[in-house]
Design an enzyme around this catalytic site. Structure first.
Site, PDB file in Angstrom:
ATOM      1  CG  ASP A   9       3.928 -58.362   8.460  1.00  0.00           C
ATOM      2  OD1 ASP A   9       3.216 -58.413   7.426  1.00  0.00           O
ATOM      3  OD2 ASP A   9       4.836 -57.513   8.603  1.00  0.00           O
ATOM      4  CG  HIS A 244       3.599 -52.050   0.352  1.00  0.00           C
ATOM      5  ND1 HIS A 244       4.577 -51.677  -0.536  1.00  0.00           N
ATOM      6  CD2 HIS A 244       3.692 -51.163   1.382  1.00  0.00           C
ATOM      7  CE1 HIS A 244       5.235 -50.626  -0.069  1.00  0.00           C
ATOM      8  NE2 HIS A 244       4.712 -50.289   1.093  1.00  0.00           N
TER       9      HIS A 244
HETATM   10  C1  BDR Z   1       5.902 -54.489   3.457  1.00  0.00           C
HETATM   11  O1  BDR Z   1       6.418 -54.328   4.780  1.00  0.00           O
HETATM   12  C2  BDR Z   1       5.353 -54.270   5.710  1.00  0.00           C
HETATM   13  O2  BDR Z   1       5.556 -53.189   6.567  1.00  0.00           O
HETATM   14  C3  BDR Z   1       4.099 -54.043   4.924  1.00  0.00           C
HETATM   15  O3  BDR Z   1       2.989 -54.638   5.568  1.00  0.00           O
HETATM   16  C4  BDR Z   1       4.402 -54.671   3.595  1.00  0.00           C
HETATM   17  O4  BDR Z   1       4.100 -56.045   3.614  1.00  0.00           O
HETATM   18  C5  BDR Z   1       6.327 -53.309   2.615  1.00  0.00           C
HETATM   19  O5  BDR Z   1       7.726 -53.263   2.494  1.00  0.00           O
HETATM   20 CA    CA Z   2       2.819 -57.006   5.442  1.00  0.00          CA
END
Ligand code: BDR
Ligand code: CA
Length: 316
Positions: A9, A244
């Site tokens: 995403d 992340h």
């Molecule tokens: C996840 O949520 C999204 O906003 C970031 O890209 C990551 O994949 C972190 O909780």
């Molecule tokens: Ca993400």
């Protein structure tokens, strides 16, 4: 070489996941699927094309995945996502419109076909909601045992969630899909907030990208500095932004710097516990748990590798 599909995403940390996968020497990125979350699915697809173009990799196809979960009929970006990633998903940095189009084939079909073509050699790394993978498993249940490994960024076991006391953002978008995946026979690794909140990037590192004096280096520094600035407001105690999504790619390729526990996991879809990822009470005594949950990470080791990979990619 192993083959990798990213399901993104795209998103600032998703963009760093693309860079990490391209720079890693031991894997071929064979395609990117777009999903919803930080931005709408079509925008995630376009952002992936833009990032690939910035990195000179217009050879990698980008496919559109689902636009919302199966339990909803539309999706709207949460204000918190727009705040963290910018309205355009890439920190309000303007990258040129992509010079090529998204693929015609659906992302779900691409995943299914790749699973049959590459089977145990294929690694899938979803870093958004698990809607596309859950649909692929429904359409073709063999996918679960064909794919070598699925490493997700999502969930939290030993720490609270980031969008509710129990839920991490990606799982929160589609807990039903996540539960289908967690309860399937997929060889699954969960890279959740337990570890991703311990691998942090600061402006000391993005300055090194800027100092390369390349377009890729300075654009990535601009994009990630936006994310670091938001973290200063939303999570000042961390002292940097969480890596992340690129951490999920890192652990998918080499799990030696993280410690994990194998568990039979499930995802709660009740109103009170919406999106909680936890041990499955129904399968406590079942042998051969299918989810490897990363619980600790050697952050210094990872950060050094992350900087080595991305700096050499941006220097080109
Ligand atoms: C996840 O949520 C999204 O906003 C970031 O890209 C990551 O994949 C972190 O909780
Ligand atoms: Ca993400």
């Amino acid at each position: 070489n192993k083959k990798m599909i990213l399901d993104l995403d795209t998103g600032i940390d998703d963009a760093m996941a693309i860079a990490y996968a391209l720079a890693a020497p031991d894997v071929d990125l064979i395609g990117i699927v777009a999903t919803y979350g930080n931005v709408l699915t079509p925008d995630a697809g376009l952002n992936s094309l833009r990032i690939l173009e910035l990195l000179g990799r217009t050879d990698i196809p980008v496919f559109l995945g689902e636009e919302h979960s199966q339990t909803t009929d539309s999706f709207e970006v949460m204000p918190i996502s727009a705040q963290i990633h910018g309205k355009n998903g890439i920190g309000e940095v303007q990258l040129p419109d992509p010079s090529r189009a998204l693929e015609e084939k659906s992302g779900v079909d691409f995943i299914i076909e790749a699973a049959h073509e590459y089977n145990s050699n294929l690694i899938l790394v979803p870093t958004g909601p698990l809607t596309n993978l859950a649909l692929a498993l429904r359409k073709d249940p063999e996918v679960a045992t064909l794919i070598g490994n699925v490493t997700i960024m999502g969930g939290a076991l030993t720490v609270p969630g980031n969008v509710s006391p129990v839920a991490e953002a990606n799982i929160n978008q589609d807990p039903h899909a996540a539960n289908e995946v967690f309860r399937s026979k997929t060889n699954l690794t969960m890279v959740g907030l337990d570890v991703t909140l311990r691998t942090l990037l600061t402006k000391k590192e993005t300055q090194l990208w800027r100092d390369l004096n390349t377009n890729a280096g300075s654009k990535f520094a601009d994009i990630v500095d936006y994310y670091i600035d938001v973290y200063k407001i939303t999570s000042p105690h961390l002292g940097g932004c969480a890596l992340h999504d690129p951490l999920a790619v890192g652990i998918a390729l080499d799990s030696s710097f993280s410690t994990a526990m194998d568990l039979n996991m499930f995802v709660d879809t009740t109103d009170e516990m919406w999106g909680r990822t936890i041990g499955d009470p129904a399968r406590l005594n079942e042998k051969n748990p299918n989810v490897t949950v990363a619980l600790n990470v050697d952050a210094d080791f990872y950060l050094e590798r992350f900087m080595k990979y991305l700096s050499s990619l941006f220097a080109k």
